[in-house]
Design an enzyme around this catalytic site. Structure first.
Site, PDB file in Angstrom:
ATOM      1  N   HIS A 135       0.836  -1.196   0.000  1.00  0.00           N
ATOM      2  CA  HIS A 135       0.000   0.000   0.000  1.00  0.00           C
ATOM      3  C   HIS A 135       0.870   1.246   0.000  1.00  0.00           C
ATOM      4  CE1 HIS A 135      -3.338   2.673   0.868  1.00  0.00           C
ATOM      5  NE2 HIS A 135      -4.159   1.645   0.703  1.00  0.00           N
ATOM      6  N   HIS A 136       0.432   2.248  -0.758  1.00  0.00           N
ATOM      7  CA  HIS A 136       1.200   3.493  -0.845  1.00  0.00           C
ATOM      8  C   HIS A 136       1.307   4.179   0.519  1.00  0.00           C
ATOM      9  CE1 HIS A 136       3.264   6.602  -2.902  1.00  0.00           C
ATOM     10  NE2 HIS A 136       2.719   6.412  -4.082  1.00  0.00           N
ATOM     11  N   ALA A 137       0.369   3.897   1.424  1.00  0.00           N
ATOM     12  CA  ALA A 137       0.462   4.489   2.761  1.00  0.00           C
ATOM     13  C   ALA A 137       1.702   4.011   3.503  1.00  0.00           C
ATOM     14  CB  ALA A 137      -0.791   4.141   3.579  1.00  0.00           C
TER      15      ALA A 137
END
Length: 483
Positions: free
Chosen positions: A144-146
């Site tokens: 996930h980009h988070a």
């Protein structure tokens, strides 16, 4: 070495990637490693090697815990163990007898990209793909980009690969405390209020920096700097619209020395400018195939790192900003197209520098979680991205990768690809990662908007060649496996 706490407030810019996610917009990135055949490389050995290095990969043990009522951004909780069957999955490419090619692997990667990550576990998966021709193995990382941007993913990669050069610095390590216990509702609420109160104190300074930045941008524009404005200047094309959950994936490899040789023929042009011009030339051919002739140029949204030049490598989080530039698809002459891209991108960089690369991240701290996420979901549910011109046409990014050959568990790392997510309204992402002497272009598309991403990828070599003012007698070519 400082030990970071087991429970940390998520930065607003990281949380924003969670809020942007909907059933049709998946905010994960992909990293694809192609490993040469090696007798010691087996699925069990790979899993054992990863678990042995887990301490050096702290984001892989961090899961999201929401704050009740959305009073503040979620927290990261670092746990001591991972659920191996959930996170590490096994596939065979090309049927039971293997011998699958790159096209079959790309189809599998498109399927992997089409499903979201589960929020009740750490936000990543590894897909171990056997059966490629020549006994090769592909490892597809889905993160996930988070958790991490391109720069942080590069540092994580350093913690799972080995290089032969003694001059290469030690792999990055980052110590985290761990906990088996998730925080309770009362603790989450108490800390959410305390963090919000501390955060408010930074608002006057942020307002001042923003005002100074806006005035600086206005001065740049009065001085003649020009950069396209998203939405205002973006034409309508078929691959801009409301996304569906499906994704398709394609790759093409160009020679890094060849790109550098061509760049040297054009004064004042950067490698990034040449990448943008190559994307532009390929898109022009694709648009002509589909009888699309927008009167104005397509625009590119370009993620750029906000890290300091000599910053210590980090293993997680996002420090990115975005600039918008032209792809000059309305310019027929390829050399003039490149010059137009270079001039516009240079102006856009100066304007962004005036505004400040950290402004986006700083303001994202004040994003109200529940209202923002609800608005994004409603926008997606109503297919509202099809109601208006897209903010820009495509995402194009270029991340420098490893400069020397590496191994993973003793197996040679033959190739490395990466691609970022799509955002609603933007059905194409082109991400470039270099590896040794290769420039690997990865294309992620929504097939309901752009159904033939492999055809688009096939146009990249010719798009680069038309920028070559002095082509060699026999141009070097790199691998492109047959379909």
């Amino acid at each position: 070495m400082n030990v970071r706490p087991a429970i940390e407030r998520m930065a607003g810019i990281d949380a924003g990637f969670l809020y942007m996610e909907t059933p049709s917009v998946h905010m994960h990135t992909l990293k694809i490693a192609i490993l040469e055949a090696d007798d010691a490389l087996t699925y069990d050995a790979f899993v054992a090697g990863l678990l042995a290095r887990l301490k050096r990969l702290p984001p892989l043990r961090r899961r999201v815990v929401e704050v009740p009522f959305g009073l503040n951004h979620p927290v990261w909780v670092t746990q001591p163990r991972i659920d191996v069957p959930h996170h590490i999955r096994r596939h065979r490419v090309g049927g039971p007898h293997g011998a699958g090619g790159m096209r079959e692997l790309e189809q599998l990667i498109g399927m992997i990209a089409s499903t979201p990550l589960h929020r009740d576990r750490p936000l990543w998966e590894l897909h171990y793909c056997e059966g490629l021709d020549g006994g090769r193995v592909a490892v597809v990382g889905k993160m996930h980009h988070a958790l991490a941007d391109g720069a942080a993913a590069n540092a994580l990669l350093a913690n799972v690969t080995d290089v032969r050069s003694a001059a290469t610095p030690e792999a990055v390590q980052e110590e985290y405390a761990v906990t088996d216990r998730l925080p309770g509702r009362i603790d989450l609420l108490r800390h959410a209020w305390a963090d919000a109160a501390a955060q408010v104190g930074s608002l006057p300074g942020l307002l001042r920096r923003t005002l100074i930045g806006i005035l600086g941008v206005l001065r740049e524009r009065r001085a003649g700097a020009r950069s396209p404005l998203p939405v205002v200047h973006a034409p309508r094309v078929s691959f801009n619209g409301a996304l569906t959950p499906l994704r398709s994936f394609a790759t093409v490899t160009l020679s890094l020395p060849e790109l550098k040789r061509i760049r040297a023929q054009h004064d004042g042009v950067t490698l990034n400018d040449l990448v943008l011009a190559t994307v532009s030339g390929a898109l022009r051919r694709w648009l002509a195939d589909h009888d699309e002739r927008p009167a104005s140029s397509l625009l590119a949204g370009v993620p750029v790192s906000a890290d300091e030049r000599d910053a210590v490598p980090r293993l997680g989080g996002n420090r990115v900003s975005n600039l918008f530039t032209t792809l000059a698809t309305d310019v027929d002459d390829p050399v003039e197209r490149l010059r137009t891209i270079a001039r516009t991108t240079s102006d856009a960089k100066r304007i962004q520098a005036r505004l400040g690369t950290s402004i986006l991240a700083d303001w994202s701290q004040f994003t109200p979680p529940r209202p923002f996420a609800a608005a994004v979901r409603a926008y997606s549910r109503l297919n509202a991205a099809s109601w208006h011109p897209a903010a820009f046409s495509a995402i194009v990014s270029n991340v420098p990768g490893p400069r020397e050959p590496a191994t993973v568990g003793g197996a040679r790392l033959a190739d490395l690809f990466s691609v970022g997510p799509l955002v609603d309204g933007i059905g194409l992402n082109v991400t470039v990662w270099s590896y040794v002497d290769r420039m690997n272009f990865s294309l992620l598309a929504c097939p309901d908007l752009l159904p033939d991403v492999h055809v688009l990828a096939s146009y990249f070599p010719a798009a680069l060649a038309e920028l070559d003012l002095a082509p060699p007698a026999t141009a070097p070519t790199l691998r492109r496996d047959p379909a």
